[in-house]
Design a protein around this motif. Structure first.
Motif, PDB file in Angstrom:
ATOM      1  N   GLU B 235       0.843  -1.194   0.000  1.00  0.00           N
ATOM      2  CA  GLU B 235       0.000   0.000   0.000  1.00  0.00           C
ATOM      3  C   GLU B 235       0.873   1.237   0.000  1.00  0.00           C
ATOM      4  O   GLU B 235       1.962   1.238   0.584  1.00  0.00           O
ATOM      5  N   GLU B 241      -3.813   9.978   4.953  1.00  0.00           N
ATOM      6  CA  GLU B 241      -4.782   9.121   4.277  1.00  0.00           C
ATOM      7  C   GLU B 241      -4.571   7.658   4.682  1.00  0.00           C
ATOM      8  O   GLU B 241      -5.512   6.937   5.010  1.00  0.00           O
ATOM      9  N   ALA B 244      -5.650   7.112   8.194  1.00  0.00           N
ATOM     10  CA  ALA B 244      -7.103   7.219   8.359  1.00  0.00           C
ATOM     11  C   ALA B 244      -7.824   6.051   7.685  1.00  0.00           C
ATOM     12  O   ALA B 244      -8.772   5.492   8.242  1.00  0.00           O
ATOM     13  N   ASN B 245      -7.400   5.690   6.487  1.00  0.00           N
ATOM     14  CA  ASN B 245      -8.095   4.637   5.740  1.00  0.00           C
ATOM     15  C   ASN B 245      -7.150   3.547   5.276  1.00  0.00           C
ATOM     16  O   ASN B 245      -6.883   3.405   4.082  1.00  0.00           O
ATOM     17  N   LEU B 247      -6.207   0.167   3.844  1.00  0.00           N
ATOM     18  CA  LEU B 247      -7.040  -0.756   3.084  1.00  0.00           C
ATOM     19  C   LEU B 247      -6.516  -2.191   3.127  1.00  0.00           C
ATOM     20  O   LEU B 247      -7.251  -3.114   3.426  1.00  0.00           O
ATOM     21  N   ARG B 252      -3.567  -2.717   7.822  1.00  0.00           N
ATOM     22  CA  ARG B 252      -4.500  -2.615   8.952  1.00  0.00           C
ATOM     23  C   ARG B 252      -3.934  -3.318  10.181  1.00  0.00           C
ATOM     24  O   ARG B 252      -4.009  -2.805  11.300  1.00  0.00           O
ATOM     25  N   THR B 292      -8.026   5.297  -4.923  1.00  0.00           N
ATOM     26  CA  THR B 292      -8.466   6.681  -5.021  1.00  0.00           C
ATOM     27  C   THR B 292      -7.225   7.456  -5.429  1.00  0.00           C
ATOM     28  O   THR B 292      -6.124   6.911  -5.343  1.00  0.00           O
ATOM     29  N   HIS B 295      -3.681   7.018  -3.803  1.00  0.00           N
ATOM     30  CA  HIS B 295      -3.730   5.924  -2.827  1.00  0.00           C
ATOM     31  C   HIS B 295      -3.654   4.594  -3.589  1.00  0.00           C
ATOM     32  O   HIS B 295      -4.602   4.198  -4.239  1.00  0.00           O
ATOM     33  N   TYR B 307     -12.281  -2.836  -1.351  1.00  0.00           N
ATOM     34  CA  TYR B 307     -11.608  -1.644  -0.797  1.00  0.00           C
ATOM     35  C   TYR B 307     -12.359  -0.375  -1.193  1.00  0.00           C
ATOM     36  O   TYR B 307     -12.536   0.532  -0.391  1.00  0.00           O
ATOM     37  N   ARG B 308     -12.786  -0.322  -2.474  1.00  0.00           N
ATOM     38  CA  ARG B 308     -13.485   0.877  -2.957  1.00  0.00           C
ATOM     39  C   ARG B 308     -14.790   1.062  -2.188  1.00  0.00           C
ATOM     40  O   ARG B 308     -15.156   2.171  -1.818  1.00  0.00           O
ATOM     41  N   ARG B 310     -15.395   0.075   0.807  1.00  0.00           N
ATOM     42  CA  ARG B 310     -15.125   0.504   2.169  1.00  0.00           C
ATOM     43  C   ARG B 310     -14.859   2.001   2.223  1.00  0.00           C
ATOM     44  O   ARG B 310     -15.223   2.685   3.177  1.00  0.00           O
ATOM     45  N   LEU B 311     -14.214   2.531   1.187  1.00  0.00           N
ATOM     46  CA  LEU B 311     -13.898   3.955   1.173  1.00  0.00           C
ATOM     47  C   LEU B 311     -15.123   4.802   0.931  1.00  0.00           C
ATOM     48  O   LEU B 311     -15.232   5.926   1.410  1.00  0.00           O
TER      49      LEU B 311
END
Lengths: 311, 312
Positions: B235, B241, B244-245, B247, B252, B292, B295, B307-308, B310-311
């Motif tokens: 990643e 970013e 915060a997110n 993926l 994680r 995104t 990212h 993933y998309r 979840r965002l």
């Protein structure tokens, strides 16, 4: 009000804080200081210096005899064979009437000369080959194969062959011991180089573009000073021992060049006759003193040259 | 839309291998690509043995590159390069090492250590100029010029690390790779070195690549972060970013392990374990996808879709 009088903000100087913990360190200065604390080693060093100076000036002292002169009795004109140590001949005479005192110091000169020459050569070539072998990766394969070949030929055979082919002399002796004597030294140096070659400070130097030659002289060799000095100190008595060995198997120096090797060999033949043992004991004592002194001194210096021991 | 920034350093499909005996080589870095823009601090995060140091060392050309390219200002710098480019790269790309106890030559004075690069590039006219450059570099890292005559072991860990920084600075670099520069320092002096690095970055408009495993430090100092696991990037995103997110499951898991300086929260914290076998890559191979803008994440079509969602 009172509190303000009691508590004053301490002044703080950043530059002064950095200055703390200052020590006036010098590598060689500390090495000598640590060495000097080892009294046994200092004694051995003194002994060797005295010995060196003495064998240099001994021929010029009064009442010294020629090491090769055969002494005859005034009355009978026969050789003064195997005269025991006394006022006339301090260390006695040998089986053909030569003065053992003169022969021993002359022999010490020869043997120490051979020892120092062989040790210097072996250590010098050993360092050059060993550092290249250990550090330059392109040479690693080639030198390893060369080492495998050389190491598998027993050095005794090489020494014997050379001593046979050339006429016995001091230079023959040095060549015979120098031809392969550097091989184990270079292997030892190579191992030491490999231990430190990939340490971070060497990677840092490579990042900065430091050429290999300077990495070897500035980064690698200074770290090896202590082990190299030990190696050198032990190589001198080692060469003397080889000389004794070559003489023992009959390939040593001719008898008109006294050396500790042929003196011990002569003495060895008389070993079983108690009254003549002095002919073995005197040269053996000299060899032992030289060997022990270099060993003790070499160890002490090697410890002293290691900065971890610089308090 | 922000203006297009200059790419200072680019790594394309980098592969680093280590050969151990006759067995097949160990792949330390596999197909890694990223760009580093001028003036930013790029973080490279991963666990021990993930290949982050191998990437850094390939960039300063200590490790050989088995495949792919490393570009500095658009020019390839791995493999055989011209003498002029080699010299430029030697000067412009510098590295700060992890362990200040191991990265300084104990038998050389600070003067030589700091000036070592100058000797190599002959970047001075006279001995006086060289001395002045060394003094300036020492002052820049908060050390005194008179330290030049001392040996490294007379210094504390923080001071030694700053000598390492001075050694890099004296070359006037544009890009500095900091390989865990504070992980072997005492906690009390970590901030000292980090702040020094930040100050120098502002004063000299430096670009950093910061290799670390300490995520709180990464969050503090970096602008963008790449997460690496087993030699592959999983990643890459702007630091905020990413925090915060996150993926990718590995990211994680990594973030969930960051200690929280609050016992109550720390106790309630749930650590997410990462199972590398959890990916179903048998049929659909993972791709490096921009989920995104800016990212990137590694995943196959199904994962990317998830993933998309979840965002959103």
């Amino acid at each position: 009000m009172e509190e303000q009088a009691l508590f004053v903000l301490a002044e703080r100087d950043v530059a002064d804080a950095e200055r703390s913990g200052y020590s006036d360190y010098s590598y060689w200065g500390s090495t000598i200081r640590v060495f000097m604390k080892n009294y046994a080693a200092v004694f051995c060093l003194g002994l060797l210096i005295v010995l060196l100076v003495f064998i240099m000036v001994q021929p010029y002292l009064p009442a010294q005899r020629d090491p090769n002169e055969i002494h005859l009795s005034q009355e009978t004109f026969r050789q003064l064979r195997n005269v025991r140590p006394g006022a006339e001949f301090w260390f006695g005479t040998n089986s053909i009437g030569q003065d053992l005192w003169a022969r021993i110091w002359s022999g010490t000169r020869t043997s120490l000369g051979i020892g120092i020459a062989v040790a210097s050569w072996n250590v010098l070539i050993g360092i050059i080959v060993g550092t290249l072998w250990g550090y330059v990766r392109k040479l690693e394969r080639v030198l390893t194969e060369v080492y495998n070949v050389l190491d598998n030929i027993p050095s005794t055979i090489i020494m014997t062959l050379i001593a046979y082919m050339l006429r016995p002399s001091i230079s023959t002796m040095v060549i015979a011991m120098g031809v392969t004597g550097w091989v184990p030294v270079s292997r030892f140096i190579r191992t030491q180089v490999i231990i430190i070659r990939d340490r971070e400070y060497n990677l840092a130097s490579r990042c900065l573009g430091t050429p290999t030659g300077r990495i070897i002289t500035r980064n690698i060799l200074p770290y090896l000073v202590s082990v190299i000095m030990l190696r050198f100190a032990l190589a001198i008595p080692g060469a003397i021992a080889s000389e004794v060995f070559l003489t023992y198997i009959g390939l040593g120096l001719p008898l008109h060049i006294p050396s500790l090797g042929n003196l011990i060999n002569e003495g060895r033949q008389l070993m079983m006759i108690p009254v003549m043992r002095y002919q073995l004991i005197f040269p053996s004592v000299v060899v032992s003193l030289i060997t022990i002194s270099f060993y003790v001194m070499g160890n002490a210096f090697s410890d002293a040259a290691d900065p971890r021991n610089h308090v | 839309m922000p203006i297009e920034r200059e790419v200072l350093m680019e790594v394309k499909n980098l592969r680093v291998e280590f050969k151990g005996g006759s067995k097949k080589p160990f792949v330390a870095v596999d197909d890694v690509s990223f760009k580093i823009y001028r003036g930013e601090t790029f973080g490279l995060v991963g666990e021990s043995g993930s290949g982050k140091t191998s990437i850094g060392r390939a960039m300063v050309r200590i490790n050989e590159v088995a495949g792919g390219e490393i570009l500095f200002k658009g020019q390839r710098i791995n493999g055989l390069i011209s003498r002029e480019l080699d010299r430029e790269v030697t000067q412009k790309i510098q590295m700060i090492f992890q362990d200040p106890m191991a990265s300084l030559n104990e038998r050389a004075k600070v003067d030589y250590i700091v000036a070592e690069g100058l000797y190599n590039t002959k970047a001075y006219q006279s001995e006086a100029e060289r001395k002045a450059m060394v003094s300036q570099a020492l002052l820049a890292v908060g050390l005194l010029p008179e330290f030049a005559s001392r040996f490294p072991h007379e210094f504390s860990g923080g001071q030694r690390q700053r000598i390492g920084v001075a050694r890099a600075l004296v070359m006037q670099p544009e890009f500095i790779i900091a390989d865990e520069p504070i992980s072997s320092l005492d906690v009390s002096i970590r901030a000292q070195v980090l702040n020094l690095l930040s100050e120098l970055q502002q004063q000299r408009s430096l670009t950093y690549m910061f290799i670390a495993h300490d995520l709180s430090v990464v969050r503090f100092i970096t602008d963008r972060v790449a997460v690496i696991n087993r030699g592959q990037l999983v990643e890459l995103a702007d630091t905020e970013e990413l925090f915060a997110n996150p993926l990718h499951p590995y990211t994680r898991s990594l973030l969930s392990a960051v200690p929280i300086p609050d016992p109550a929260l720390e106790q309630a914290k749930v650590i997410i374990p990462y199972d590398p076998l959890g990916h179903d890559y048998a049929v659909h191979k993972p791709l490096w996808v921009e989920v995104t803008p800016k990212h990137f994440v590694l995943g196959n079509a199904a994962e990317i879709k998830e993933y998309r969602q979840r965002l959103a």
